[in-house]
Design a protein around this motif. Sequence first.
Motif, short mmCIF file in Angstrom:
data_model
loop_
_atom_site.label_atom_id
_atom_site.label_comp_id
_atom_site.label_asym_id
_atom_site.label_seq_id
_atom_site.Cartn_x
_atom_site.Cartn_y
_atom_site.Cartn_z
N GLN A 142 12.28 -58.71 13.04
CA GLN A 142 11.69 -59.05 11.73
C GLN A 142 10.35 -59.74 11.90
O GLN A 142 9.40 -59.48 11.15
N GLU A 143 10.28 -60.61 12.91
CA GLU A 143 9.03 -61.34 13.12
C GLU A 143 7.90 -60.37 13.47
O GLU A 143 6.79 -60.46 12.95
N ILE A 144 8.22 -59.44 14.35
CA ILE A 144 7.17 -58.50 14.77
C ILE A 144 6.81 -57.55 13.62
O ILE A 144 5.63 -57.25 13.37
N ALA A 145 7.84 -57.12 12.89
CA ALA A 145 7.58 -56.23 11.75
C ALA A 145 6.69 -56.95 10.73
O ALA A 145 5.75 -56.37 10.18
N ASP A 146 6.99 -58.21 10.52
CA ASP A 146 6.21 -58.98 9.55
C ASP A 146 4.77 -59.15 10.03
O ASP A 146 3.82 -59.04 9.26
N TYR A 147 4.62 -59.38 11.34
CA TYR A 147 3.28 -59.53 11.91
C TYR A 147 2.48 -58.23 11.69
O TYR A 147 1.33 -58.26 11.24
N VAL A 148 3.10 -57.12 12.03
CA VAL A 148 2.40 -55.83 11.92
C VAL A 148 2.08 -55.53 10.46
O VAL A 148 0.97 -55.10 10.11
N TYR A 149 3.05 -55.78 9.60
CA TYR A 149 2.83 -55.53 8.17
C TYR A 149 1.62 -56.34 7.67
O TYR A 149 0.73 -55.80 7.03
N ARG A 150 1.60 -57.61 8.01
CA ARG A 150 0.54 -58.49 7.49
C ARG A 150 -0.81 -58.26 8.17
O ARG A 150 -1.85 -58.34 7.53
N ASN A 151 -0.78 -57.99 9.48
CA ASN A 151 -2.06 -57.94 10.22
C ASN A 151 -2.62 -56.55 10.44
O ASN A 151 -3.79 -56.42 10.80
N VAL A 152 -1.77 -55.53 10.24
CA VAL A 152 -2.28 -54.17 10.44
C VAL A 152 -2.33 -53.41 9.11
O VAL A 152 -3.32 -52.75 8.79
N PHE A 153 -1.26 -53.52 8.32
CA PHE A 153 -1.12 -52.61 7.18
C PHE A 153 -1.56 -53.15 5.82
O PHE A 153 -2.18 -52.42 5.04
#
Length: 383
Positions: A142-153
């Motif tokens: 979840q942490e990594i998904a959240d990071y990618v969602y916020r910082n990439v998408f």
Amino acid sequence: MYDCIIVGAGIAGAAAARVLAEEGGKRVLVTERRSHIGGNCYDRPDDHGILIHEYGPHIFHTDDDEVRAFLSRFTEWYDFGHEVVAKVGDQLLPIPFNLNTLHLIFDGEKASRIEKKLIGAYGEGSRVNIMRLRENEDPDIQEIADYVYRNVFLYYTMKQWGQKPEEISPEVTGRVPVVISRDNRYFKDVYQGVPLHGYTPMFERMLDHENIEVMTDTDCADLLDFSGEEIRFRGKPFAGAVVYTGAVDELFGCRFGRLPYRSLDFRFEHLDQESFQDHSVVNYTVSEDFTRITEFKFLTGQRDACGTTIVREYPFAYTGAEGEIPYYAILAEENERLYEKYRALTDRFSHLHLLGRLAEYKYYNIDAMCRKAMDLARRLAAQ
Ligand code: FAD
Ligand code: UDP
């Protein structure tokens, strides 16, 4: 005089024209409203001799041997594995987000733990849509998904589409999945690169055939009339095949309202320095009003060119105003319904064929478009 008329000289129109002329022996007229061929793949040297892609960076990538072989008749290739980085704060992160990116943002121990979990959950080498990754209940994932969602998408998608990632079609975000491998390449296809001497010469050769006539600066509305029960060419009924690669609403005066598209404002800049960003494409995923900067010398292999030319892309909602270009169909149910209303109007013309990113209101890459054009043209060539 002509057996077939093709509207638009992009990859859809040009590939179809060649196959019809060559394999079907058809006399083909290609009408193109722009002053050049190539559609959105068009490239040209700028005032400083640097080859630029006028309508944004185009990298040819495919697993389709036949499409590659077909285009290879008209060009040699500058092959390379296209890589993209995202500028996040001071860091340049490999995109699609992959295991290398993971190790750049987290310390070794944490990154290794999450890597194991990702491989366990999805398998090594897999490609996972960010929206699916966000559904995983493991706190590390979840942490990594959240990071990618916020910082990439999130911010990039808001700029590109004016909507959040969860509001757009998963087909679109799925083009840039989270990749559970160390592969930094943007695409996974076997063949990746650009035509060695540019797309435009490739299109010139494709259209250079005794059975093909090309008219640039010619809107099909100047020649073709779709307002009655039959298609008229220069005022007379035309019974041959018409392949239309323009926007379908324009065929009917946008009578139900315009189909929605996203457009882009490309702002080019030449700089008297050797390099601007050392990468072909840098995505701005958490800052700036533009989505990405392309530095052409890294895309086309012109690394020795004097100075460098870059382009920034500013997305906006297409309104149909003079000079605007509809680049991206907005994939949503409501828009599909509107598209279908227009498409239904074409049913009365049994020999009219809608082909292309605009005419089909779809998100096609060059190779998929070329494949569809070849397939359609072969069917028509056999008639
Ligand atoms: P187009 O290239 O748009 O050609 C349609 C042609 O029809 C145009 O020249 C237009 O002027 C003409 N036309 C329209 N209406 C009329 C009319 N009424 N009369 C006469 N002519 C008309 N794909 C990749 O594989 N790799 C990439 O890296 C890549 N990058 C892209 C980047 C951007 C910014 C964009 C927008 C697209 C990108 N694509 C990429 C997709 C690629 O551009 C398309 O797949 C391809 O251009 C589709 O070809 P087409 O012939 O359908 O459309
Ligand atoms: N995307 C994103 N951040 C990125 C790259 C892509 O949010 O760094 C999202 C965005 O919504 C974009 C979509 O993924 O429109 C597809 O990206 P792609 O690079 O395929 O877009 P294109 O090259 O067709 O413009």
